[in-house]
Write an enzyme that holds these catalytic residues in place. Structure first.
Site, PDB file in Angstrom:
ATOM      1  N   ASP A   1       9.293   8.745  -0.437  1.00 63.73           N
ATOM      2  CA  ASP A   1       8.786  10.119  -0.474  1.00 63.73           C
ATOM      3  C   ASP A   1       7.315  10.069  -0.855  1.00 63.73           C
ATOM      4  OD1 ASP A   1       8.659   9.744  -3.189  1.00 63.73           O
ATOM      5  OD2 ASP A   1      10.272  11.140  -3.688  1.00 63.73           O
TER       6      ASP A   1
ATOM      7  N   ASN B   1      12.113   1.717   1.573  1.00 66.15           N
ATOM      8  CA  ASN B   1      11.327   0.696   0.882  1.00 66.15           C
ATOM      9  C   ASN B   1      12.267  -0.149   0.036  1.00 66.15           C
ATOM     10  OD1 ASN B   1       8.907  -0.563  -0.292  1.00 66.15           O
ATOM     11  ND2 ASN B   1       9.437   0.560  -2.156  1.00 66.15           N
TER      12      ASN B   1
ATOM     13  N   ASP C   1       7.382   4.981  -5.435  1.00 63.03           N
ATOM     14  CA  ASP C   1       8.723   4.447  -5.741  1.00 63.03           C
ATOM     15  C   ASP C   1       9.626   5.489  -6.394  1.00 63.03           C
ATOM     16  OD1 ASP C   1       7.910   1.929  -4.761  1.00 63.03           O
ATOM     17  OD2 ASP C   1       7.029   1.423  -6.689  1.00 63.03           O
TER      18      ASP C   1
ATOM     19  N   GLY D   1       5.844  10.247  -3.638  1.00 65.41           N
ATOM     20  CA  GLY D   1       5.505   9.591  -4.901  1.00 65.41           C
ATOM     21  C   GLY D   1       5.478   8.069  -4.759  1.00 65.41           C
TER      22      GLY D   1
ATOM     23  N   HIS E   1      12.235  -2.438  -3.427  1.00 60.94           N
ATOM     24  CA  HIS E   1      11.408  -2.584  -4.629  1.00 60.94           C
ATOM     25  C   HIS E   1      12.084  -3.566  -5.587  1.00 60.94           C
ATOM     26  CE1 HIS E   1       8.408  -1.416  -7.543  1.00 60.94           C
ATOM     27  NE2 HIS E   1       9.358  -1.356  -8.446  1.00 60.94           N
TER      28      HIS E   1
ATOM     29  N   ARG F   1       0.846  -1.202   0.000  1.00 59.54           N
ATOM     30  CA  ARG F   1       0.000   0.000   0.000  1.00 59.54           C
ATOM     31  C   ARG F   1       0.875   1.243   0.000  1.00 59.54           C
ATOM     32  NH1 ARG F   1      -5.292  -1.292   0.704  1.00 59.54           N
ATOM     33  NH2 ARG F   1      -5.568  -3.391   1.504  1.00 59.54           N
TER      34      ARG F   1
END
Ligand code: GAR
Length: 196
Positions: A139, A105, A143, A141, A107, A89
């Site tokens: 941030d 994060n 990714d 946005g 990815h 999410r």
């Protein structure tokens, strides 16, 4: 003393498990926060005695109430570092702002290529020869935050989404642990952890 790490995860939780298994004197996984009461990650946390909190969107009136509850829940565990590791999410402004500089994060692609929820599939469909893993700051946005580290993974003939994703996750686990230890070391170096 060890820095306090809160992990956000929605699914299987193999990245959470790698972090738990790699704990040492530099960092401690103090909680799993999930949006999904069925997440396999919960079992990994419970087995290791890591606290679990479920903040499910359906339990809240609207998106902003969930954003606030998520941020408050994370805050409750007083994290030095918050890791979105398979959290499917978008973290709202409340969390992004409150944990700025300590919210990261992982990815499964070489950002800025293939952002979003289907990075591995998108890489396969596009036909690239290599993709990889990116650990980055979060941030506002999707990714788009500052990249901390990236590593390539070759796409092999015959790969499907599952086989490629599994090889990427091997790299993600290594990079995440490396980044957490670097972060813990930097905190100690700059003397920001004197009280713990
Ligand atoms: C990981 O590949 C992670 O990068 C990805 O979900 C997987 C979680 O694996 N996250 C995203 O795609 C976020 N956009 P796990 O459940 O085995 O830890």
């Amino acid at each position: 003393m060890a820095i306090r790490v809160v992990v956000l995860a929605s699914g299987t939780g193999s990245l959470l498990k790698a972090l738990i298994d790699s704990q040492d004197s530099s960092f401690e996984v103090v909680a799993l926060v999930t949006d999904n009461a069925e997440a396999g990650a919960i079992r990994h946390a419970a087995t290791a005695g890591v606290q679990v909190a479920v903040i499910a969107p359906n339990d809240f009136a609207d998106r902003s109430a969930w954003d606030l509850a998520l941020a408050d829940c994370i805050d409750f565990y007083q994290p030095d570092l918050v890791i979105s590791a398979g959290f499917m999410r978008i973290i709202g402004d409340e969390g992004v702002n409150r944990f700025a500089g300590r919210l990261i994060n992982t990815h499964p692609a070489l950002l800025p290529l293939f952002p979003g929820a289907h990075a591995v599939r998108d890489a396969l469909v596009t036909g690239v020869n290599e993709t990889g893993s990116t650990v980055h700051f979060v941030d506002a946005g999707v990714d788009t935050g500052q990249v901390i580290v990236q590593k390539n993974v070759d796409v092999i003939a015959g790969d499907d989404e599952a086989s490629l994703h599994e090889r990427i996750k091997v790299v993600e686990r290594e990079l995440l642990v490396e980044v957490v230890k670097d972060f813990a070391g930097a905190k100690k170096y700059f003397g920001q952890k004197a009280d713990r």
